[in-house]
Design a protein around this motif. Structure first.
Motif, PDB file in Angstrom:
ATOM      1  N   TYR A  56     -14.301  -8.569   0.050  1.00 45.12           N
ATOM      2  CA  TYR A  56     -13.249  -7.821  -0.637  1.00 45.12           C
ATOM      3  C   TYR A  56     -11.951  -7.723   0.165  1.00 45.12           C
ATOM      4  CZ  TYR A  56     -17.234  -6.328  -3.445  1.00 45.12           C
ATOM      5  OH  TYR A  56     -18.344  -6.316  -4.234  1.00 45.12           O
ATOM      6  N   GLY A  57     -11.963  -8.133   1.426  1.00 46.26           N
ATOM      7  CA  GLY A  57     -10.749  -8.072   2.235  1.00 46.26           C
ATOM      8  C   GLY A  57     -10.344  -6.666   2.613  1.00 46.26           C
ATOM      9  N   THR A  58     -11.271  -5.715   2.650  1.00 49.58           N
ATOM     10  CA  THR A  58     -10.967  -4.333   3.007  1.00 49.58           C
ATOM     11  C   THR A  58     -11.169  -4.123   4.501  1.00 49.58           C
ATOM     12  OG1 THR A  58     -13.250  -3.710   2.466  1.00 49.58           O
ATOM     13  CG2 THR A  58     -11.593  -3.465   0.729  1.00 49.58           C
ATOM     14  N   PRO A  59     -10.447  -3.174   5.124  1.00 50.54           N
ATOM     15  CA  PRO A  59     -10.611  -2.910   6.564  1.00 50.54           C
ATOM     16  C   PRO A  59     -12.023  -2.442   6.886  1.00 50.54           C
ATOM     17  CG  PRO A  59      -8.588  -1.924   5.733  1.00 50.54           C
ATOM     18  CD  PRO A  59      -9.347  -2.390   4.530  1.00 50.54           C
ATOM     19  N   THR A  60     -12.543  -2.893   8.015  1.00 46.79           N
ATOM     20  CA  THR A  60     -13.912  -2.559   8.400  1.00 46.79           C
ATOM     21  C   THR A  60     -13.981  -1.673   9.631  1.00 46.79           C
ATOM     22  OG1 THR A  60     -14.073  -4.603   9.708  1.00 46.79           O
ATOM     23  CG2 THR A  60     -14.834  -4.688   7.418  1.00 46.79           C
ATOM     24  N   ASP A  61     -12.856  -1.214  10.163  1.00 46.81           N
ATOM     25  CA  ASP A  61     -12.879  -0.274  11.284  1.00 46.81           C
ATOM     26  C   ASP A  61     -11.677   0.646  11.186  1.00 46.81           C
ATOM     27  OD1 ASP A  61     -10.775  -1.852  12.022  1.00 46.81           O
ATOM     28  OD2 ASP A  61     -11.641  -2.575  13.886  1.00 46.81           O
ATOM     29  N   LEU A  62     -11.654   1.645  12.065  1.00 45.41           N
ATOM     30  CA  LEU A  62     -10.594   2.647  12.022  1.00 45.41           C
ATOM     31  C   LEU A  62      -9.243   2.040  12.385  1.00 45.41           C
ATOM     32  CD1 LEU A  62      -9.893   5.608  11.556  1.00 45.41           C
ATOM     33  CD2 LEU A  62     -10.442   6.046  13.963  1.00 45.41           C
ATOM     34  N   PHE A  63      -9.235   1.102  13.327  1.00 45.37           N
ATOM     35  CA  PHE A  63      -7.983   0.443  13.701  1.00 45.37           C
ATOM     36  C   PHE A  63      -7.338  -0.223  12.486  1.00 45.37           C
ATOM     37  CE2 PHE A  63      -9.989  -0.240  18.111  1.00 45.37           C
ATOM     38  CZ  PHE A  63      -9.496   0.969  18.551  1.00 45.37           C
ATOM     39  N   SER A  64      -8.123  -1.031  11.791  1.00 46.55           N
ATOM     40  CA  SER A  64      -7.594  -1.763  10.644  1.00 46.55           C
ATOM     41  C   SER A  64      -7.178  -0.822   9.522  1.00 46.55           C
ATOM     42  CB  SER A  64      -8.649  -2.752  10.141  1.00 46.55           C
ATOM     43  OG  SER A  64      -9.059  -3.632  11.167  1.00 46.55           O
ATOM     44  N   GLN A  65      -7.894   0.290   9.358  1.00 47.52           N
ATOM     45  CA  GLN A  65      -7.565   1.236   8.296  1.00 47.52           C
ATOM     46  C   GLN A  65      -6.214   1.888   8.554  1.00 47.52           C
ATOM     47  OE1 GLN A  65      -9.798   1.737   5.593  1.00 47.52           O
ATOM     48  NE2 GLN A  65      -7.981   2.648   4.696  1.00 47.52           N
ATOM     49  N   ILE A  66      -5.964   2.310   9.788  1.00 45.27           N
ATOM     50  CA  ILE A  66      -4.678   2.926  10.123  1.00 45.27           C
ATOM     51  C   ILE A  66      -3.556   1.902  10.021  1.00 45.27           C
ATOM     52  CG2 ILE A  66      -3.358   4.026  11.969  1.00 45.27           C
ATOM     53  CD1 ILE A  66      -5.920   5.302  12.942  1.00 45.27           C
ATOM     54  N   ALA A  67      -3.788   0.711  10.556  1.00 48.01           N
ATOM     55  CA  ALA A  67      -2.762  -0.331  10.493  1.00 48.01           C
ATOM     56  C   ALA A  67      -2.441  -0.701   9.050  1.00 48.01           C
ATOM     57  CB  ALA A  67      -3.233  -1.565  11.264  1.00 48.01           C
ATOM     58  N   TYR A  68      -3.460  -0.729   8.195  1.00 48.77           N
ATOM     59  CA  TYR A  68      -3.230  -1.050   6.787  1.00 48.77           C
ATOM     60  C   TYR A  68      -2.362   0.013   6.115  1.00 48.77           C
ATOM     61  CZ  TYR A  68      -4.227  -1.378   1.786  1.00 48.77           C
ATOM     62  OH  TYR A  68      -4.112  -1.438   0.428  1.00 48.77           O
ATOM     63  N   GLY A  69      -2.623   1.278   6.429  1.00 53.47           N
ATOM     64  CA  GLY A  69      -1.806   2.344   5.851  1.00 53.47           C
ATOM     65  C   GLY A  69      -0.362   2.274   6.284  1.00 53.47           C
ATOM     66  N   VAL A  70      -0.130   1.972   7.562  1.00 52.27           N
ATOM     67  CA  VAL A  70       1.243   1.883   8.063  1.00 52.27           C
ATOM     68  C   VAL A  70       1.947   0.653   7.495  1.00 52.27           C
ATOM     69  CG1 VAL A  70       2.644   1.644  10.145  1.00 52.27           C
ATOM     70  CG2 VAL A  70       0.649   3.128  10.167  1.00 52.27           C
ATOM     71  N   ARG A  71       1.236  -0.468   7.438  1.00 51.71           N
ATOM     72  CA  ARG A  71       1.854  -1.679   6.882  1.00 51.71           C
ATOM     73  C   ARG A  71       2.146  -1.518   5.396  1.00 51.71           C
ATOM     74  NH1 ARG A  71       0.808  -6.413   9.707  1.00 51.71           N
ATOM     75  NH2 ARG A  71       0.587  -5.987  11.934  1.00 51.71           N
ATOM     76  N   LEU A  72       1.269  -0.813   4.686  1.00 46.65           N
ATOM     77  CA  LEU A  72       1.469  -0.608   3.259  1.00 46.65           C
ATOM     78  C   LEU A  72       2.729   0.213   2.995  1.00 46.65           C
ATOM     79  CD1 LEU A  72      -0.102  -1.446   0.695  1.00 46.65           C
ATOM     80  CD2 LEU A  72      -1.108   0.844   0.688  1.00 46.65           C
ATOM     81  N   ALA A  73       3.081   1.084   3.948  1.00 49.27           N
ATOM     82  CA  ALA A  73       4.285   1.905   3.785  1.00 49.27           C
ATOM     83  C   ALA A  73       5.558   1.069   3.837  1.00 49.27           C
ATOM     84  CB  ALA A  73       4.330   2.983   4.862  1.00 49.27           C
ATOM     85  N   GLN A  74       5.482  -0.155   4.370  1.00 42.68           N
ATOM     86  CA  GLN A  74       6.667  -1.014   4.438  1.00 42.68           C
ATOM     87  C   GLN A  74       7.045  -1.596   3.072  1.00 42.68           C
ATOM     88  OE1 GLN A  74       6.236  -4.040   7.442  1.00 42.68           O
ATOM     89  NE2 GLN A  74       5.241  -2.667   8.881  1.00 42.68           N
ATOM     90  N   ILE A  75       6.125  -1.612   2.147  1.00 41.55           N
ATOM     91  CA  ILE A  75       6.370  -2.229   0.844  1.00 41.55           C
ATOM     92  C   ILE A  75       7.133  -1.251  -0.042  1.00 41.55           C
ATOM     93  CG2 ILE A  75       5.301  -3.271  -1.178  1.00 41.55           C
ATOM     94  CD1 ILE A  75       2.887  -3.928   0.576  1.00 41.55           C
ATOM     95  N   PRO A  76       8.337  -1.601  -0.497  1.00 37.59           N
ATOM     96  CA  PRO A  76       9.112  -0.671  -1.335  1.00 37.59           C
ATOM     97  C   PRO A  76       8.490  -0.540  -2.718  1.00 37.59           C
ATOM     98  CG  PRO A  76      10.230  -2.785  -1.179  1.00 37.59           C
ATOM     99  CD  PRO A  76       9.058  -2.863  -0.237  1.00 37.59           C
ATOM    100  N   PRO A  77       8.664   0.604  -3.346  1.00 41.08           N
ATOM    101  CA  PRO A  77       8.129   0.772  -4.704  1.00 41.08           C
ATOM    102  C   PRO A  77       8.907  -0.067  -5.704  1.00 41.08           C
ATOM    103  CG  PRO A  77       9.441   2.680  -4.081  1.00 41.08           C
ATOM    104  CD  PRO A  77       9.339   1.825  -2.858  1.00 41.08           C
TER     105      PRO A  77
END
Length: 365
Positions: free
Chosen positions: A273-294
């Motif tokens: 599914y391409g989902t994060p499998t650890d806490l590092f990836s989960q936090i990084a995914y949240g921060v990277r997702l914030a870069q995408i404008p609505p």
């Protein structure tokens, strides 16, 4: 700068800490916390795929948290504490320069902070050998953790040389660390809300007014007595609403120590599914997702072709979304390094003798 004099100052500082009972108490409490975490972690998700990756990342984050809590008390009074105890002036009249004294105290505080990492090594080895972990994750996270310990030590020693009173310098160190951790999160959330923008939402849905009772337009096609979805027609409605602009303030999180640690560590994703499998990836995914404008216009199409053909819509996986964003950990490390070096240089200038001006009541010898 003499390496011999520098080594002597470091040795003096470390011997003073080694004689302190409180130092061993702190290390013992830290070890007990890690033992409890080890037991609870294996009891909760030892049989869960990816549990070992989560355990490793949680231990690293916990080590960083404890270092951020303990290090200011060890480094925040390194210079002015010796001045109050009348032990700084005897060192200043030796051949040791002011730069060597301050840098030596910084390196000693750095080594003292790394003692927590040494205590955590057995637990990290357990997490490493318990499952197949990516060696790059282990190496990169440990390197970033060592650097963060040094940054906190430099901030504490620099402020201890700038501020006259040990209590105030320790408090200032805690406030600065809080600004980098909690303060960046608050600035991120409040800033995104303050810079919100208007988003248009277009919703297309079936004309349920002409639908007989008991029929579901989203249910199986061809139900007896129910018209096919394409005969119902669609009703389109438009609404306006405010959405936060996280893409304008995401850079604030770049200086957060936990974000730096997570963003600098190579991410791991679920192969299916391409989902994060650890806490590092989960936090990084949240921060990277914030870069995408609505999107200026958001379309919710509930009577599209995919519903009529019973085919699910296609979405980007978290791994694909992260691939199109920009890493920020090196910018955060640079900002922290500039802050730490600036405080150290300022502290050296404040400690240099003979001093032209001292705060009232400052003890010299």
């Amino acid at each position: 700068m003499s390496l011999h004099r520098l080594r002597t100052i470091i040795g003096i500082e470390l011997r003073q800490r080694a004689r302190s009972v409180a130092w061993y108490v702190l290390l013992g409490i830290f070890a007990v916390i890690l033992i409890g975490l080890l037991v609870l972690s294996f009891a909760s998700f030892a049989l869960w795929t990816g549990g070992n990756e989560w355990f490793f990342s949680i231990v690293i984050m916990l080590v960083l948290l404890l270092v951020l809590l303990v290090s200011p008390t060890l480094s925040g009074s390194a210079v002015n504490g010796d001045r109050d105890a009348a032990t700084l002036a005897p060192v200043q009249v030796t051949l040791a320069t002011t730069t060597e004294i301050v840098v030596g105290k910084f390196l000693a505080a750095w080594i003292s902070g790394l003692a927590f990492l040494v205590v955590a090594l057995p637990f990290l080895l357990v997490a490493t050998f318990a499952g197949a972990l990516n060696p790059l994750v282990i190496v990169s996270s440990l390197v970033i953790l060592v650097i963060e310990v040094g940054v906190v030590a430099a901030i504490g020693v620099g402020l201890s040389a700038i501020v006259a009173r040990p209590l105030f310098s320790v408090a200032s160190t805690y406030l600065l660390i809080a600004a980098l951790t909690i303060g960046t999160l608050l600035a991120f959330g409040l800033g995104a809300t303050a810079l919100r923008t208007t988003q248009e939402t277009v919703t297309r849905d079936y004309n349920l007014g002409s639908l007989p009772d008991g029929c579901d337009p989203y249910g199986p096609i061809g139900t007896e007595g129910c018209p096919p979805p394409d005969e119902l027609g669609c009703i389109e409605s438009t609404s306006l609403g405010d959405v936060p602009r996280f893409d304008r303030v995401w850079w604030v999180l770049a200086a957060n120590p936990f974000v730096i640690l997570a963003d600098a560590t190579p991410p791991t994703y679920d192969e299916r599914y391409g989902t994060p499998t650890d806490l590092f990836s989960q936090i990084a995914y949240g921060v990277r997702l914030a870069q995408i404008p609505p999107e200026p216009v958001r379309i919710n199409d509930f009577c599209g072709q995919y519903l009529q053909s019973q085919e699910p819509p296609t979405y980007e996986t978290p791994e694909q979304q992260v691939a199109g964003t920009t890493p920020s950990w090196f910018v955060g490390l640079l900002a922290q390094a500039v802050l730490a070096v600036g405080l150290m240089v300022w502290g050296i200038a404040r400690t240099r003798t003979p001093a032209k001006r001292l705060p009232p009541g400052t003890r010299i010898a």
